[in-house]
Design a protein around this motif. Structure first.
Motif, short mmCIF file in Angstrom:
data_model
loop_
_atom_site.label_atom_id
_atom_site.label_comp_id
_atom_site.label_asym_id
_atom_site.label_seq_id
_atom_site.Cartn_x
_atom_site.Cartn_y
_atom_site.Cartn_z
N ALA A 167 -2.49 -8.72 1.67
CA ALA A 167 -3.14 -9.11 2.92
C ALA A 167 -2.32 -10.13 3.70
CB ALA A 167 -4.53 -9.68 2.64
N ILE A 168 -1.61 -11.01 3.00
CA ILE A 168 -0.90 -12.07 3.70
C ILE A 168 0.58 -11.80 3.84
CG2 ILE A 168 -2.56 -13.79 2.90
CD1 ILE A 168 -0.54 -14.72 0.85
N ALA A 169 1.07 -10.79 3.09
CA ALA A 169 2.51 -10.51 3.16
C ALA A 169 2.85 -9.83 4.47
CB ALA A 169 2.94 -9.63 1.99
N GLU A 170 4.02 -10.11 4.99
CA GLU A 170 4.50 -9.42 6.18
C GLU A 170 4.93 -8.02 5.76
OE1 GLU A 170 7.85 -9.95 9.70
OE2 GLU A 170 7.51 -11.53 8.23
N THR A 174 -2.62 -2.00 8.88
CA THR A 174 -3.55 -1.88 7.76
C THR A 174 -4.86 -1.28 8.24
OG1 THR A 174 -2.56 -3.80 6.67
CG2 THR A 174 -4.75 -3.16 5.94
N PHE A 175 -5.43 -0.38 7.45
CA PHE A 175 -6.75 0.15 7.76
C PHE A 175 -7.58 0.15 6.48
CE2 PHE A 175 -5.05 3.84 5.78
CZ PHE A 175 -6.09 4.71 5.49
N VAL A 190 -5.21 -0.72 3.13
CA VAL A 190 -3.98 0.03 2.88
C VAL A 190 -3.07 -0.09 4.10
CG1 VAL A 190 -2.99 2.34 2.56
CG2 VAL A 190 -4.98 1.64 1.22
N TYR A 191 -1.82 -0.42 3.87
CA TYR A 191 -0.85 -0.53 4.96
C TYR A 191 -0.03 0.75 5.05
CZ TYR A 191 3.25 -1.84 7.65
OH TYR A 191 4.25 -1.87 8.57
N LEU A 192 0.14 1.26 6.27
CA LEU A 192 0.95 2.45 6.51
C LEU A 192 2.01 2.13 7.56
CD1 LEU A 192 -1.70 5.32 6.72
CD2 LEU A 192 -0.31 4.66 4.75
#
Length: 257
Positions: free
Chosen positions: A54-57, A85-86, A95-97
């Motif tokens: 959540a906090i990582a770039e 992220t959605f 989840v980041y895409l």
């Protein structure tokens, strides 16, 4: 009385206190403070993984490439689904895409017929494979309808020929529900004939683009109703509940679906 209110009242949204809180971090905070134990992270390891995600770039975003929102092709157009992220699945897992493109409409009978003529492709499905076609062509009047009676292998072969690929399940879901976790591509309103072809309202399929009111937040149409659609990866509830938080794809082993 104060203690009872604390036990029963839902905590305020972190974004109500600070607008720049990332969506994934807000979801994690709310899950960690949830009244129901089953909503909370199952372990410190899960909490740590979600917090770091959540906090990582996101990787590769230091100098993001400016991508066009629409790519037009001779047989249609591709729409950009931007990086971000959605909330995926019923558990709303963050989840980041990375950015990707998806066709605005499903593949039509006419497009698939062009593929067959160009390649001489033959399917392993046998008699069921596009059985409504005659001499490699769809029935007159159904050219703009979505192609049906194709296996995962057939769909994948078409995608490769077209210079594309099937979307992953995560990509398909983000294309459909956006980043606000909506129930349907168009929002929370119950479906009707203007938004989707469903519930046997019509005898068969309808032409792609017949229900523009049902478009997703990115403008992708026909993601609900009309036909089932194939994704690249193997369906696995466990994988999508606890799999990678960045670009998850449960790839088939040995090329099998």
């Amino acid at each position: 009385a104060t203690m009872m209110a604390h036990l029963r009242a839902e905590p305020p949204l972190p974004t109500s206190l600070r607008e720049d809180v990332p969506e994934a971090l807000e979801a994690l905070v709310l899950d960690a403070l949830a009244k129901k134990p089953e909503r909370r992270p199952a372990s410190c390891a899960e909490l740590r993984e979600r917090l770091l995600a959540a906090i990582a770039e996101p990787p590769g975003d230091e100098h993001p490439e400016i991508l066009p929102r629409t790519v037009r092709e001779p047989d249609g157009e591709l729409l950009l689904i931007p990086a971000g992220t959605f909330s995926m699945g019923p558990e709303r897992r963050p989840v980041y895409l990375r950015p990707f493109y998806v066709d605005r409409f499903p593949v039509t009978n006419a497009q698939f017929a062009t593929f067959l003529r160009s390649t001489g492709y033959r399917s392993e499905v046998g008699a069921e494979f596009v059985s409504h076609f005659r001499d490699g062509a769809p029935p007159r009047g159904l050219e703009a309808h979505p192609v049906t009676q194709v296996s995962w292998f057939d769909a994948r072969a078409y995608a490769v020929w077209a210079g594309k690929r099937l979307p992953t399940e995560a990509e398909w879901e983000k294309s459909a529900r956006g980043e606000d976790g909506r129930r349907y591509p168009w929002g929370k309103s119950e479906p009707d004939a203007s938004r989707a072809n469903y519930g046997r309202q019509r005898a068969a399929t309808v032409a792609v683009g017949s229900c523009p009111a049902g478009a997703s937040p990115y403008g992708v149409e026909d993601l609900a109703g009309n036909v089932w659609e194939w994704c690249e990866d193997v369906d696995s509830p466990e994988f999508f509940l606890r799999g990678p938080s960045h670009d998850p794809c449960n790839r088939p082993k040995s090329g099998r679906a």
